[in-house]
Write a protein that holds these residues in place. Structure first.
Motif, PDB file in Angstrom:
ATOM      1  N   GLY A 173       0.821  -1.210   0.000  1.00 42.88           N
ATOM      2  CA  GLY A 173       0.000   0.000   0.000  1.00 42.88           C
ATOM      3  C   GLY A 173       0.855   1.260   0.000  1.00 42.88           C
ATOM      4  N   ILE A 174       1.903   1.266   0.828  1.00 45.33           N
ATOM      5  CA  ILE A 174       2.742   2.478   0.889  1.00 45.33           C
ATOM      6  C   ILE A 174       3.459   2.668  -0.446  1.00 45.33           C
ATOM      7  N   ALA A 175       3.952   1.556  -1.017  1.00 52.00           N
ATOM      8  CA  ALA A 175       4.670   1.669  -2.298  1.00 52.00           C
ATOM      9  C   ALA A 175       3.734   2.210  -3.384  1.00 52.00           C
ATOM     10  N   ALA A 176       2.490   1.715  -3.402  1.00 61.44           N
ATOM     11  CA  ALA A 176       1.523   2.209  -4.395  1.00 61.44           C
ATOM     12  C   ALA A 176       1.295   3.707  -4.188  1.00 61.44           C
ATOM     13  N   GLY A 177       1.187   4.096  -2.917  1.00 58.74           N
ATOM     14  CA  GLY A 177       0.953   5.512  -2.600  1.00 58.74           C
ATOM     15  C   GLY A 177       2.097   6.395  -3.067  1.00 58.74           C
ATOM     16  N   ILE A 178       3.333   5.959  -2.830  1.00 58.08           N
ATOM     17  CA  ILE A 178       4.500   6.762  -3.238  1.00 58.08           C
ATOM     18  C   ILE A 178       4.478   6.956  -4.747  1.00 58.08           C
ATOM     19  N   LEU A 195      10.588   0.898   6.780  1.00 54.92           N
ATOM     20  CA  LEU A 195       9.341   1.654   6.949  1.00 54.92           C
ATOM     21  C   LEU A 195       9.611   3.149   7.098  1.00 54.92           C
ATOM     22  N   LYS A 196      10.706   3.468   7.805  1.00 56.51           N
ATOM     23  CA  LYS A 196      11.073   4.879   7.995  1.00 56.51           C
ATOM     24  C   LYS A 196      11.321   5.544   6.635  1.00 56.51           C
ATOM     25  N   VAL A 197      12.056   4.839   5.777  1.00 52.25           N
ATOM     26  CA  VAL A 197      12.404   5.383   4.454  1.00 52.25           C
ATOM     27  C   VAL A 197      11.140   5.541   3.594  1.00 52.25           C
ATOM     28  N   LEU A 198      10.276   4.509   3.614  1.00 49.24           N
ATOM     29  CA  LEU A 198       9.065   4.567   2.784  1.00 49.24           C
ATOM     30  C   LEU A 198       8.125   5.677   3.256  1.00 49.24           C
ATOM     31  N   LYS A 199       7.989   5.799   4.580  1.00 48.52           N
ATOM     32  CA  LYS A 199       7.075   6.808   5.125  1.00 48.52           C
ATOM     33  C   LYS A 199       7.566   8.217   4.779  1.00 48.52           C
TER      34      LYS A 199
END
Ligand SMILES: Cc1cc2nc3c(=O)[nH]c(=O)nc-3n(C[C@H](O)[C@H](O)[C@H](O)COP(=O)(O)OP(=O)(O)OC[C@H]3O[C@@H](n4cnc5c(N)ncnc54)[C@H](O)[C@@H]3O)c2cc1C
Length: 464
Positions: A14-19, A209-213
Motif C-alpha cells: 500500500g505504501i509503495a503504491a501511494g509513493i 518503513l522509515k524510508v518509505l514513510k
C-alpha cells in the motif's frame, strides 16, 4: 473529500503504491486500520525492547546497480537511494533434513556445489532446472500454468528428498497452498531466495518503513492511521463511496486495496462474493522470539536462516495440533554482515500453526491461550534441539505470536500469512475502479509486496 486514488492498507504494498502515485502528482490517501504502518511487516516495543513482527530477511538481495534485478527496479521506481535500506547480506543459510543438509549464500554457485556434494546423481538435472528458471517468463500477469511446482519438479528430479529440500524454503516463504506451489510463484520465489538471496536492514524493518514513510510524505501523500475502511458503496460496476472508521465518507477515481481479495469484496455493501471458499487461505504460523544473554553463535547457530524438517517426508500443511513442530524456520538476525554486533542476540523460530484452534482458545479461555503459547514454545524448542544445541540457559526474555496475532495485524482471514490460495495477478476485481495489490495479487514478501504496489499503480493509476 475526493481523491485521485485511495489506498486501503499501509502495509508494504500500500505504501509503495501511494509513493508511486503521489510522485506523479496524484492526490492520494492511504487509509489504515492499525495505529502503525507496515501490516505484516511492522514492529512493536515490549519491555523496552524493539521487535519486528515478521522480518526474517529481505529477499531478492543484489548488490547496488545490478541490472534488471527486481531490487534495482524497486529503488529506481520509488526514487529511493539503494543505501537507504542499509541492507547487510546474509552469512549463509541452510536446509536441514534428516541425514541431509544443503547450504546457500547470495552466490548461486554455492548452492550448486552443495547440491553436487549431497546429491551427486541429481546435479545434471539441477543445472537443467536453473536453465528453466532463468528462461521462464514471469512478467506475463495472466499466464495460466498447467502444472504445479511439485508436478514439474517430479519430472525434473528422481530424488524426492531433494525436491522437498528445494520446496521447503520456498513454501515457508511464499506458498498459500498446502504441500505445493503454483509454478510461476515457485520460479519467482526461487529467483528471489536461491539465485538472488537474503539481507537484513541494519535496524530491522523499521529502517525500511522509515524510508518509505518519509518518501511518501515528501511526495505529498496523505496517511490516515486508525481510520480503516468499514464499507464500500457501489453503483453498478463502480465503487462510489468509501466509508471509514472515523465516519468519513470519501470518493476516489481509483481504489487500490491491499487488504486481501476476499476481505476487500466483503467490504462492499450488499455484495456477495462468488465462491468465497476459493479465496480463503489457511496457512498460518506461530513464531517465538528468544532473547539471549550470549551470542547465538556460542550455541552453534551460525546460519542466517535454517529451514528444517525432522520427518521422513516434509509436510507443508495446516497443523493438526496448535503447531507442527516438525518443520520450521530458525532465524538469527545477528548472523548477517553487520557493521557492529546487534544489541541483544535473538533467535526466532517459526512453525506452521492452526488458526482455528488458537482463535477458539483466545476467544473462549484467555488463560489457556497463554498457557498454550508456553506449551507450544517448549514443543517447538524440543524438536529443534534434536538437531541443534540447546540455548535455553541463555534465554532472558521470550515473546510468542500466534495466528491470532497475524490476523490482528493484517486482517487476513484465518490469519493466513500468504492470503488467498488463488492469486489475482492482474489485480482486477468485478468493479472497474477497484483493484487489489500485495499478498493476494501474488507478489509475496517485503520486496514482492513493494513491487506489487508499484506495478499495480503503474498499470491502473498512471495510464495515460
Ligand atoms: C512470521 C512472518 C515472517 C515473515 N518474514 C518475512 C521475511 O523475513 N521477509 C519477507 O520478505 N517477508 C516476510 N513475511 C511476509 C511479508 O511480511 C508479507 O508478504 C508482506 O509484508 C505483505 O505486505 P502486503 O502489503 O501485501 O500486506 P499486509 O502486510 O497484510 O498489509 C495489509 C494492510 O492492510 C490493512 N488493512 C486491512 N484491512 C483494512 C481495512 N479495512 N481498512 C484499512 N486498512 C486495512 C492491514 O492493517 C495492513 O496494514 C513474513 C510474514 C510472517 C507472518
Amino acid at each position: 473529500m475526493h481523491y485521485d486514488a485511495i489506498i486501503i492498507g499501509a502495509g508494504m504494498s500500500g505504501i509503495a503504491a501511494g509513493i508511486r502515485l503521489a510522485m506523479f502528482d496524484k492526490k492520494v490517501c492511504i487509509l489504515e486500520s492499525h495505529y502503525v504502518i507496515g501490516g505484516l511487516n511492522s514492529f512493536y516495543n515490549m519491555k523496552a525492547r524493539k521487535f519486528d513482527v515478521g522480518l526474517h530477511a529481505v529477499t531478492n538481495y543484489v548488490p547496488r546497480g545490478t541490472k534488471g534485478a527486481p531490487l534495482t527496479k524497486l529503488f529506481r521506481q520509488l526514487r529511493i537511494p539503494y543505501e537507504d535500506f542499509k541492507l547487510k547480506p546474509q552469512n549463509y543459510s541452510e536446509v536441514v533434513f534428516p541425514n541431509k543438509r544443503i547450504t546457500f549464500t547470495n552466490d548461486p554457485k554455492h548452492l550448486e556445489e552443495s547440491i553436487a556434494k549431497e546429491f551427486p546423481h541429481q546435479i545434471d538435472q539441477y543445472i537443467k532446472l536453473i536453465e528453466f528458471i532463468l528462461s521462464y517468463d514471469n512478467l506475463t500477469l495472466d499466464k495460466v500454468e498447467t502444472q504445479t511446482a511439485r508436478e514439474f519438479l517430479n519430472e525434473v528430479f528422481t530424488d524426492q528428498t531433494l525436491i522437498e529440500m528445494i520446496l521447503c524454503p520456498l513454501t515457508y516463504y511464499g506458498s498459500a497452498i498446502e504441500n505445493d506451489m503454483e509454478l510461476g510463484q515457485f520460479v519467482t520465489m526461487y529467483k528471489s531466495i536461491l539465485l538472488e538471496g537474503f539481507a537484513r536492514p541494519d535496524e530491522g524493518v523499521r529502517q525500511i518503513l522509515k524510508v518509505l514513510k518519509k518518501k511518501y510524505k515528501e511526495v505529498g501523500g496523505e496517511l490516515k492511521l486508525r481510520n480503516g475502511v468499514t464499507k464500500l458503496i457501489r453503483k453498478n460496476e463502480l465503487i462510489t463511496e468509501i466509508h471509514t472508521e472515523k465516519e468519513e465518507i470519501l470518493t476516489a477515481d481509483l481504489i487500490i486495496s491491499s487488504a486481501g481479495y476476499l476481505n476487500t469484496l466483503n467490504l462492499i455493501d450488499g455484495y456477495e462474493p462468488q465462491t468465497p471458499q476459493k479465496f480463503t487461505g489457511m496457512m498460518s504460523f506461530m513464531e517465538s522470539i528468544s532473547c539471549l544473554s550470549k551470542p547465538q553463535t556460542d550455541f552453534n547457530y551460525d546460519a542466517s536462516i535454517t529451514f528444517f524438517n525432522t520427518r521422513e517426508n516434509y509436510l507443508y500443511e495446516d497443523a493438526k495440533d496448535f503447531i507442527d513442530p516438525c518443520s520450521g524456520v530458525i532465524c538469527s538476525p545477528g548472523n548477517y554482515q553487520l557493521d557492529k554486533p546487534i544489541d541483544e542476540p535473538v533467535i526466532r523460530i517459526t512453525n506452521i500453526a492452526n488458526f482455528k484452534l488458537w482463535e477458539d482458545l483466545k476467544t473462549n479461555d484467555i488463560d489457556k491461550y497463554y498457557h498454550q503459547k508456553e506449551d507450544s514454545y517448549q514443543r517447538s524448542l524440543k524438536e529443534v534441539f534434536k538437531f541443534k544445541d540447546d540455548f535455553t540457559s541463555a534465554v532472558t526474555f521470550t515473546d510468542i505470536f500466534t495466528p491470532h496475532t497475524i490476523k490482528r495485524y493484517t486482517g487476513h482471514i484465518n490469519g493466513a500469512v500468504y492470503g488467498s490460495p488463488v492469486k489475482t495477478k492482474t489485480g482486477k476485481t468485478p468493479f472497474d475502479n477497484l483493484v487489489i495489490c500485495g499478498t493476494d495479487q501474488g507478489f509475496l514478501g517485503i520486496i514482492g509486496a513493494i513491487l506489487s504496489g508499484i506495478s499495480i499503480s503503474n498499470l491502473y493509476g498512471l495510464v495515460k
